[in-house]
Design an enzyme around this catalytic site. Structure first.
Site, PDB file in Angstrom:
ATOM      1  N   LYS A  79       0.841  -1.203   0.000  1.00 36.46           N
ATOM      2  CA  LYS A  79       0.000   0.000   0.000  1.00 36.46           C
ATOM      3  C   LYS A  79       0.873   1.249   0.000  1.00 36.46           C
ATOM      4  CE  LYS A  79      -3.887  -1.988   2.627  1.00 36.46           C
ATOM      5  NZ  LYS A  79      -4.759  -2.648   1.693  1.00 36.46           N
ATOM      6  N   ARG A 116      -6.004  -9.080  -8.869  1.00 34.57           N
ATOM      7  CA  ARG A 116      -6.558 -10.433  -9.019  1.00 34.57           C
ATOM      8  C   ARG A 116      -8.036 -10.301  -9.343  1.00 34.57           C
ATOM      9  NH1 ARG A 116      -9.603 -10.061  -4.386  1.00 34.57           N
ATOM     10  NH2 ARG A 116      -8.624  -8.895  -2.694  1.00 34.57           N
TER      11      ARG A 116
HETATM   12  P1  ADP Z   1      -7.859  -4.115   2.554  1.00 31.66           P
HETATM   13  O1  ADP Z   1      -6.541  -4.309   1.903  1.00 31.66           O
HETATM   14  O2  ADP Z   1      -7.989  -4.789   3.843  1.00 31.66           O
HETATM   15  O3  ADP Z   1      -8.980  -4.350   1.601  1.00 31.66           O
HETATM   16  P2  ADP Z   1      -8.394  -1.263   2.181  1.00 31.66           P
HETATM   17  O4  ADP Z   1      -7.364  -0.203   2.273  1.00 31.66           O
HETATM   18  O5  ADP Z   1      -8.853  -1.631   0.821  1.00 31.66           O
HETATM   19  O6  ADP Z   1      -7.864  -2.544   2.934  1.00 31.66           O
HETATM   20  O7  ADP Z   1      -9.630  -0.823   3.066  1.00 31.66           O
HETATM   21  C1  ADP Z   1     -10.699  -1.676   3.372  1.00 31.66           C
HETATM   22  C2  ADP Z   1     -11.831  -0.856   4.013  1.00 31.66           C
HETATM   23  O8  ADP Z   1     -11.390  -0.213   5.199  1.00 31.66           O
HETATM   24  C3  ADP Z   1     -12.370   0.268   3.146  1.00 31.66           C
HETATM   25  O9  ADP Z   1     -13.361  -0.159   2.244  1.00 31.66           O
HETATM   26  C4  ADP Z   1     -12.939   1.213   4.193  1.00 31.66           C
HETATM   27  O10 ADP Z   1     -14.200   0.796   4.660  1.00 31.66           O
HETATM   28  C5  ADP Z   1     -11.941   1.084   5.316  1.00 31.66           C
HETATM   29  N1  ADP Z   1     -10.885   2.098   5.180  1.00 31.66           N
HETATM   30  C6  ADP Z   1      -9.644   1.921   4.673  1.00 31.66           C
HETATM   31  N2  ADP Z   1      -8.933   3.070   4.698  1.00 31.66           N
HETATM   32  C7  ADP Z   1      -9.739   4.011   5.227  1.00 31.66           C
HETATM   33  C8  ADP Z   1      -9.601   5.403   5.529  1.00 31.66           C
HETATM   34  N3  ADP Z   1      -8.459   6.051   5.300  1.00 31.66           N
HETATM   35  N4  ADP Z   1     -10.643   6.041   6.075  1.00 31.66           N
HETATM   36  C9  ADP Z   1     -11.798   5.405   6.334  1.00 31.66           C
HETATM   37  N5  ADP Z   1     -12.000   4.112   6.090  1.00 31.66           N
HETATM   38  C10 ADP Z   1     -10.995   3.400   5.540  1.00 31.66           C
HETATM   39  P1  ADP Z   2     -12.218  -8.412  -2.346  1.00 35.97           P
HETATM   40  O1  ADP Z   2     -11.046  -7.484  -2.128  1.00 35.97           O
HETATM   41  O2  ADP Z   2     -12.073  -9.339  -3.486  1.00 35.97           O
HETATM   42  O3  ADP Z   2     -13.492  -7.712  -2.339  1.00 35.97           O
HETATM   43  P2  ADP Z   2     -11.771  -9.479   0.318  1.00 35.97           P
HETATM   44  O4  ADP Z   2     -11.107  -8.254   0.825  1.00 35.97           O
HETATM   45  O5  ADP Z   2     -12.905 -10.034   1.064  1.00 35.97           O
HETATM   46  O6  ADP Z   2     -12.315  -9.369  -1.138  1.00 35.97           O
HETATM   47  O7  ADP Z   2     -10.623 -10.568   0.148  1.00 35.97           O
HETATM   48  C1  ADP Z   2     -10.769 -11.658  -0.740  1.00 35.97           C
HETATM   49  C2  ADP Z   2     -10.317 -12.925  -0.095  1.00 35.97           C
HETATM   50  O8  ADP Z   2      -8.948 -12.933   0.080  1.00 35.97           O
HETATM   51  C3  ADP Z   2     -10.905 -13.204   1.246  1.00 35.97           C
HETATM   52  O9  ADP Z   2     -11.091 -14.586   1.279  1.00 35.97           O
HETATM   53  C4  ADP Z   2      -9.844 -12.751   2.211  1.00 35.97           C
HETATM   54  O10 ADP Z   2      -9.909 -13.489   3.408  1.00 35.97           O
HETATM   55  C5  ADP Z   2      -8.611 -13.079   1.440  1.00 35.97           C
HETATM   56  N1  ADP Z   2      -7.522 -12.157   1.611  1.00 35.97           N
HETATM   57  C6  ADP Z   2      -7.459 -10.906   1.138  1.00 35.97           C
HETATM   58  N2  ADP Z   2      -6.264 -10.365   1.386  1.00 35.97           N
HETATM   59  C7  ADP Z   2      -5.552 -11.301   2.029  1.00 35.97           C
HETATM   60  C8  ADP Z   2      -4.229 -11.361   2.533  1.00 35.97           C
HETATM   61  N3  ADP Z   2      -3.391 -10.350   2.442  1.00 35.97           N
HETATM   62  N4  ADP Z   2      -3.832 -12.503   3.123  1.00 35.97           N
HETATM   63  C9  ADP Z   2      -4.667 -13.531   3.224  1.00 35.97           C
HETATM   64  N5  ADP Z   2      -5.907 -13.544   2.745  1.00 35.97           N
HETATM   65  C10 ADP Z   2      -6.351 -12.447   2.160  1.00 35.97           C
HETATM   66 MG    MG Z   3      -9.244  -3.381  -0.184  1.00 37.23          MG
END
Ligand code: ADP
Ligand code: ADP
Ligand code: MG
Length: 496
Positions: free
Chosen positions: A117, A293
């Protein structure tokens, strides 16, 4: 190069989903399975299946060499990683290529950069894509966190650079909590992602999550397939997604689509990807991350744009051009997806394990089910508890919602806890109907988590009729236990 045989390095609904497209394309499929999955649906659907080890993913689905060896032994020419597991692992990606196989996904360097990130934020800033205000590097020094937080103002969010699946985030509301949050985030990130790289960004209050599906090929052609709104989340992970978003004007949609294409061009990307943004109350959007992906919620885009994203991913991996022009891609109607995890909304969405005693899936106009389960399957502790996804399409949002309502009422899963009654409450909620969907929707409405069985009398009647049917089929239960207890989740599904 034409792909003739694909090994799917995954399990569950996404493995089944990929197999379906391969069949349609005349591509042979090889499933891999752990000892816990010997009789799983994806194993039945594939042309061949190879045992890759014990139940824990770290000894099977995550073992690079076992999977590559299975591909070589079966004569597969490509590996599809699905989502989760090894799908975003650039080292695995490289090893697959070094073994002379095609990896169905972007080249490893783009995957590496976007998997961080922190690095991807830097790339986006350089390319003029708006990012959430915050740190420009990962930090170990607490003073840097305090300094940045004071500059951008509280609340702030501490995140793992390698994070995913909503894991490893800490909201910090005031300076006195920051040190403890930094230390615990570092520890959590190290244990969950094998890296203690963390950073800090502004916590955007009550945003929407809006992402853009894109594709780019080896020839430099790039298109987007519009947005998906994924604001209905628990623990920062999506549970209901829809497209189009109720929040976007055509102008904003175009602007975000162009920003998303810019984001993948910045790393010379060559596959399908999702560019995730937060969208605030003033219609500003901020880059969050790129998922390199196929995404869990890809089917809603498929229903609205009439494109098979897995097919496109395979065609690009073969070296073909995308073959669709931006102006040919249109949004037709509206689609909605509910993720059906084996989990208990009444108990903090705790995962639920057990045997699926009975399963009955809805059918009907505009209903699609991407499922990885069948009756008799055991939902174990080993893997992500997603069972299936229920997706509906309608000519407009009202129609896809009413089709979803109908389909959820006719979906019966007995044996493990599931969120069907909860999903019904969400889609019947006036704010949901009005399109007031923000990422704190579930947190702000605790009453959604209380399931009153009186609200679901019709559904209970339907389930009871199905269960009668089950009894007639004389499916045997353990003699010493009461049938009603064995299928006791009939009670749990509908509340107490
Ligand atoms: P992940 O890799 O776990 O998907 P993301 O950065 O895509 O992490 O964030 C997942 C969710 O977490 C977002 O859809 C949002 O709901 C919340 N989130 C992430 N960053 C922020 C932020 N800076 N402010 C508010 N909510 C956030
Ligand atoms: P998407 O980003 O496709 O909307 P999710 O954030 O729910 O979906 O993640 C997709 C799948 O991958 C889930 O099964 C989640 O548990 C798994 N996953 C996502 N990021 C990771 C990670 N960094 N390590 C392990 N599992 C992950
Ligand atoms: Mg995300």
């Amino acid at each position: 190069m034409k792909i003739n045989k694909v090994l799917i390095a995954n399990r569950g609904e996404i493995a089944c989903r990929i197999i379906k497209t391969c069949r349609e394309m005349g591509i042979n499929t090889v499933a891999v399975y752990s000892e816990a999955d010997e009789y799983a649906l994806h194993v039945h659907l594939a042309d061949e299946a190879i045992d890759i080890g014990p139940a824990p993913a770290s000894e099977s689905y995550l073992v690079h060499d076992n999977i590559i060896r299975a591909a070589q032994e079966s004569g597969a020419d490509a590996i599809h990683p699905g989502y989760g597991f090894l799908s975003e692992n650039h080292e695995f990606n490289k090893k697959v290529r070094d073994a002379g196989l095609i990896f169905i996904g972007p080249e490893p360097e783009a995957m590496r950069v976007l998997g961080s990130k922190v690095e991807s934020r830097i790339k986006m800033m350089e390319s003029g894509v708006p990012v959430v205000p915050g740190m420009k590097s990962s930090e170990k020094n607490i003073d840097e966190f305090i300094k940045t937080a004071n500059e951008i103002g509280y609340p702030v969010l501490i995140k793992a650079s390698a994070g995913g699946g909503g894991k490893g985030m800490r909201i910090v509301k005031s300076p006195e909590d920051i040190e403890e949050a930094v230390n615990s985030a570092m520890r959590e990130s190290q244990s969950a992602f094998g890296s203690d790289e963390i950073f800090l960004e502004k916590y955007i209050e009550s945003p929407r999550h809006i992402e853009i599906q894109v594709a780019r090929d080896h020839h430099g052609n790039a298109v987007h397939f519009f947005e998906r709104e994924c604001s209905i989340q628990r623990r920062h992970q999506k549970v209901i997604e829809e497209t189009p978003s109720t929040a976007l004007t055509d102008e904003k949609r175009k602007e975000m689509g162009e920003a998303a294409i810019k984001a993948v061009e910045a790393v010379n990307y060559d596959s399908v990807a999702t560019v995730e943004f937060l969208f605030d109350k003033d219609s500003n959007f901020y880059f969050l991350e790129v998922n390199t992906r196929i995404q869990v919620e890809h089917p809603i885009t498929e229903l609205v744009t009439n494109v098979d994203l897995v097919k496109l991913q395979i065609r690009i991996a073969e070296g073909n051009e995308i073959g669709i022009k931006q102006e040919e891609i249109i949004q037709n109607g509206h689609a909605l997806e509910c993720r059906l995890y084996a989990e208990d909304p009444e108990n903090n969405f705790m995962p639920s394990t057990g045997k699926i005693h009975f399963l009955s899936e809805p059918i009907g106009n505009g209903v699609r089910i991407d499922s990885g389960i069948k009756e008799g399957d055991e939902i174990s502790v080993y893997y992500d508890p997603i069972m299936s996804k229920l997706i509906t399409w309608g000519r407009n949002r009202e129609e896809s919602i009413s089709r979803m309502d109908n389909a959820l009422r006719n979906y019966v899963i007995l044996g493990v806890k599931n969120p069907i009654p909860f999903m019904l409450k969400v889609i019947r909620d006036q704010d949901f109907i009005d399109g007031n969907t923000l990422t704190d929707f579930i947190d702000k409405k605790p009453s959604l988590l209380e399931i009153d069985r009186n609200e679901f009398l019709n559904e209970i009647a339907y389930i009871a009729s199905q269960v009668n049917n089950l009894k007639e089929q004389k499916i045997s239960f353990n003699k010493n236990s009461d049938v009603w207890q064995e299928i006791g989740n009939w009670e749990i599904c509908t509340g107490k």
